[in-house]
Design a protein around this motif. Sequence first.
Motif, PDB file in Angstrom:
ATOM      1  N   GLU A  15      26.968  38.977  36.949  1.00  0.00           N
ATOM      2  CA  GLU A  15      25.806  39.566  37.560  1.00  0.00           C
ATOM      3  C   GLU A  15      25.049  38.456  38.938  1.00  0.00           C
ATOM      4  OE1 GLU A  15      24.622  42.889  38.777  1.00  0.00           O
ATOM      5  OE2 GLU A  15      26.011  43.267  38.187  1.00  0.00           O
ATOM      6  N   SER A  16      25.289  37.635  37.415  1.00  0.00           N
ATOM      7  CA  SER A  16      24.937  35.851  37.924  1.00  0.00           C
ATOM      8  C   SER A  16      25.873  35.070  39.334  1.00  0.00           C
ATOM      9  CB  SER A  16      24.434  34.772  36.923  1.00  0.00           C
ATOM     10  OG  SER A  16      25.136  34.477  36.537  1.00  0.00           O
ATOM     11  N   HIS A  17      27.188  35.697  38.737  1.00  0.00           N
ATOM     12  CA  HIS A  17      27.818  35.306  39.996  1.00  0.00           C
ATOM     13  C   HIS A  17      28.624  35.664  40.846  1.00  0.00           C
ATOM     14  CE1 HIS A  17      27.731  31.729  36.815  1.00  0.00           C
ATOM     15  NE2 HIS A  17      28.708  31.420  37.442  1.00  0.00           N
ATOM     16  N   LYS A  18      28.142  37.034  41.315  1.00  0.00           N
ATOM     17  CA  LYS A  18      28.410  38.390  41.810  1.00  0.00           C
ATOM     18  C   LYS A  18      28.730  38.218  43.209  1.00  0.00           C
ATOM     19  CE  LYS A  18      27.381  43.600  42.703  1.00  0.00           C
ATOM     20  NZ  LYS A  18      25.656  44.969  41.967  1.00  0.00           N
ATOM     21  N   GLU A  19      30.243  39.131  43.222  1.00  0.00           N
ATOM     22  CA  GLU A  19      29.593  38.783  44.544  1.00  0.00           C
ATOM     23  C   GLU A  19      31.064  39.882  45.215  1.00  0.00           C
ATOM     24  OE1 GLU A  19      33.230  37.688  48.178  1.00  0.00           O
ATOM     25  OE2 GLU A  19      32.893  36.842  46.582  1.00  0.00           O
ATOM     26  N   GLY A  20      29.947  41.738  45.033  1.00  0.00           N
ATOM     27  CA  GLY A  20      30.780  42.409  44.718  1.00  0.00           C
ATOM     28  C   GLY A  20      29.570  43.739  44.962  1.00  0.00           C
ATOM     29  N   PHE A  21      30.467  45.144  44.802  1.00  0.00           N
ATOM     30  CA  PHE A  21      30.089  46.256  45.312  1.00  0.00           C
ATOM     31  C   PHE A  21      30.135  47.134  43.853  1.00  0.00           C
ATOM     32  CE2 PHE A  21      33.883  45.251  46.217  1.00  0.00           C
ATOM     33  CZ  PHE A  21      34.744  46.220  46.583  1.00  0.00           C
ATOM     34  N   GLU A  22      29.566  48.303  44.302  1.00  0.00           N
ATOM     35  CA  GLU A  22      30.245  49.785  43.289  1.00  0.00           C
ATOM     36  C   GLU A  22      30.591  50.295  43.694  1.00  0.00           C
ATOM     37  OE1 GLU A  22      28.554  53.315  40.806  1.00  0.00           O
ATOM     38  OE2 GLU A  22      27.622  53.289  42.978  1.00  0.00           O
ATOM     39  N   GLN A  23      32.578  50.093  43.532  1.00  0.00           N
ATOM     40  CA  GLN A  23      33.535  50.194  43.924  1.00  0.00           C
ATOM     41  C   GLN A  23      33.908  51.964  44.047  1.00  0.00           C
ATOM     42  OE1 GLN A  23      36.241  48.294  44.598  1.00  0.00           O
ATOM     43  NE2 GLN A  23      37.706  50.181  45.610  1.00  0.00           N
ATOM     44  N   ARG A  24      33.453  52.576  43.069  1.00  0.00           N
ATOM     45  CA  ARG A  24      33.395  53.991  42.580  1.00  0.00           C
ATOM     46  C   ARG A  24      32.424  54.595  41.740  1.00  0.00           C
ATOM     47  NH1 ARG A  24      39.441  56.343  41.996  1.00  0.00           N
ATOM     48  NH2 ARG A  24      38.229  58.891  40.513  1.00  0.00           N
ATOM     49  N   ASP A  25      32.368  55.722  41.169  1.00  0.00           N
ATOM     50  CA  ASP A  25      31.372  55.970  40.138  1.00  0.00           C
ATOM     51  C   ASP A  25      31.452  55.199  38.931  1.00  0.00           C
ATOM     52  OD1 ASP A  25      29.574  57.805  42.152  1.00  0.00           O
ATOM     53  OD2 ASP A  25      30.585  59.869  41.673  1.00  0.00           O
ATOM     54  N   GLY A  26      30.512  54.982  38.702  1.00  0.00           N
ATOM     55  CA  GLY A  26      30.841  54.571  37.360  1.00  0.00           C
ATOM     56  C   GLY A  26      32.001  53.226  36.496  1.00  0.00           C
ATOM     57  N   ILE A  27      31.588  52.679  38.173  1.00  0.00           N
ATOM     58  CA  ILE A  27      32.327  51.030  37.804  1.00  0.00           C
ATOM     59  C   ILE A  27      32.244  50.525  39.273  1.00  0.00           C
ATOM     60  CG2 ILE A  27      34.986  50.485  39.071  1.00  0.00           C
ATOM     61  CD1 ILE A  27      36.292  52.767  38.468  1.00  0.00           C
ATOM     62  N   ASP A  28      31.795  49.264  38.970  1.00  0.00           N
ATOM     63  CA  ASP A  28      31.069  48.041  39.549  1.00  0.00           C
ATOM     64  C   ASP A  28      32.432  47.003  39.612  1.00  0.00           C
ATOM     65  OD1 ASP A  28      28.577  48.475  39.622  1.00  0.00           O
ATOM     66  OD2 ASP A  28      28.573  48.800  38.346  1.00  0.00           O
ATOM     67  N   THR A  29      32.877  46.658  40.938  1.00  0.00           N
ATOM     68  CA  THR A  29      33.045  45.370  41.406  1.00  0.00           C
ATOM     69  C   THR A  29      33.242  44.654  41.423  1.00  0.00           C
ATOM     70  OG1 THR A  29      35.363  46.886  42.183  1.00  0.00           O
ATOM     71  CG2 THR A  29      35.651  45.105  42.606  1.00  0.00           C
ATOM     72  N   TYR A  30      33.807  43.416  40.639  1.00  0.00           N
ATOM     73  CA  TYR A  30      33.358  41.747  41.097  1.00  0.00           C
ATOM     74  C   TYR A  30      34.104  40.916  41.571  1.00  0.00           C
ATOM     75  CZ  TYR A  30      29.020  43.330  37.965  1.00  0.00           C
ATOM     76  OH  TYR A  30      27.806  44.192  37.276  1.00  0.00           O
ATOM     77  N   ILE A  31      33.940  40.031  42.299  1.00  0.00           N
ATOM     78  CA  ILE A  31      34.586  38.973  42.778  1.00  0.00           C
ATOM     79  C   ILE A  31      34.516  38.112  42.270  1.00  0.00           C
ATOM     80  CG2 ILE A  31      35.933  38.368  45.324  1.00  0.00           C
ATOM     81  CD1 ILE A  31      35.871  41.364  44.758  1.00  0.00           C
ATOM     82  N   ILE A  32      36.396  37.383  41.326  1.00  0.00           N
ATOM     83  CA  ILE A  32      35.845  35.931  41.407  1.00  0.00           C
ATOM     84  C   ILE A  32      36.886  35.537  41.017  1.00  0.00           C
ATOM     85  CG2 ILE A  32      35.862  34.877  38.644  1.00  0.00           C
ATOM     86  CD1 ILE A  32      32.663  36.375  39.385  1.00  0.00           C
ATOM     87  N   ASN A  33      37.164  33.829  41.731  1.00  0.00           N
ATOM     88  CA  ASN A  33      37.976  33.928  42.268  1.00  0.00           C
ATOM     89  C   ASN A  33      38.788  34.260  42.995  1.00  0.00           C
ATOM     90  OD1 ASN A  33      37.138  31.057  41.029  1.00  0.00           O
ATOM     91  ND2 ASN A  33      38.271  31.979  38.824  1.00  0.00           N
TER      92      ASN A  33
END
Length: 408
Positions: free
Chosen positions: A296-314
Motif C-alpha cells: 500500500e505504501s508503494h502503491k501504483e495500482g487498482f482493483e483488477q476485479r472483484d477480490g483482487i487488488d493489483t499493485y505495480i512494483i518495478n
Amino acid sequence: MKSGALKMSWARQYMPVLGEIRKRFEADKPLSGTKIAMALHVEAKTAVLVETLAAGGAEVYITGCNPLSTQDDVAEALNDVSGVHCYAKRACSVEDYYEAIDKVLDVNPTVTIDDGMDLIHRLHTERRDLLDSIVGGCEETTTGIHRLRSMAAEGKLEFPVLAVNDTPMKRHFDNIHGTGESALSAVMITTNSLIGGKWFVVAGYGYCGRGLAKMAHGLGAKVIVTEIDPRRALEAHMDGYHVMTMDEAAKIGDIFVTTTGNTSIIGEKQFKNLKNGAILSNAGHFNVEIDIEWLESHKEGFEQRDGIDTYIINGKRINVLAEGRLVNLAVPKGMGHPIEVMDLSFGLQALCSEYIKNEGSALSGGVYDVPNEIDVAVASLKLKSLNVSIDALTEEQKLYMNSWDIGT
C-alpha cells in the motif's frame, strides 16, 4: 424463504453429525442456563452450529472473527432463531469489529467459542471484569491455539480452553481437506486461472499446507513448498514436492498461498523478484502473512476485479487476493470449507461446549486437549451416517494389547 435461511437449509441437509447431536440436545437441554459468546466466521455452516447450541438450551451471542468473512444474509437469518443474537457485519471497520465483540461480551457470558482468539484476548485485556463468570472456552483454529499457548506459557490465561483445532478429527479433515479444497477453489473462482502446469507455492507444510499441496498437485500444478522446520521440509521432499526458500520460490512461482500463521512470509524482498502477473493469497487466519502495508505504501495500482487488488512494483503486476485475508472466506464468492468437513468440526464444538459447561469449573486456566471420547464420538457419528461398519477388538485382543508378558 429469505436467502440466509435458504443457505442454512442447504447446509443442514449435509450435516448429519450435528443433526444427531441436535436431537439429543433438544431432548436433554444440556446447555440450559449457559450464555455462549462466539466469534466465528458467520456463514451457513456456523449458523447450523449456532442453531444446535440454542436447541440445547443455550443463549447464543455471536459476531464475526474476520472483517470480510461474514455473510450478511446469514447473520440476518440467525437473528430470527430463538435464543440467538448476531452482531456480525461484512466489510466492517476495525472499530466496528471490536464494538461487535464488546456487544457479545456485554451479556456476561459463561462459555466462549473462538476462531483466532480475539474474543479471549479482549476478555483478558479490555474486559477483565467479566473473567470471573467465564467457566471455559473452545478455540477453533491453529492461529488461535498458538496465541493461547503463548498466553498460557506466561501464566496469563485465566480460564480453561479446549484446543479443538489440535484434535485428530479437526486436523485430518478440516485442516487438510477443508483448507486444501476451499482455499484452492477460492483462488480458482476468483482468478479464473488455470492450475495445471503452474508453479504453485505453498508456504508452510503443516496440516493446512499439506492439504493444499496435495489438491494443487492433483490438478497438475508443479508444487513448491517453503518451510522453516527441517522435518516438515524433508517430509514435503519425500512426498514429491519441490522444497526451497521463499526467496528462490518468488522468482519462479505463479500462484502463492501462505498457510503458516506467522507474519511477513512474503514481503518487500520477494515482491521485487516476483514474476509479472504473480497471484498472492493467504489461507492463514490473520492478514499478516503478506506484507500488504508495504504494498500500500508503494502503491501504483487498482482493483483488477472483484477480490483482487493489483499493485505495480518495478513495472510488474502483483495480484493480491482478498486484501491478504483468509482467502477461502474473504473473496466475494468464498464459501469457506466444504459443508461435510465443517459438520465434523462443529460437531466437536457442540460436544466440547457441553463438556466445558459441565467440567470447566474444575479446571484451572490453560490449554487442554479435547477428551478422546469426544473425538471418537464424532468419528462414530459420521461413520454411522455413511453406513460404514468397522471391526471391534475381541476380548482376547484387548488382553493382548494391554499385556506386557505375552511375547514370542
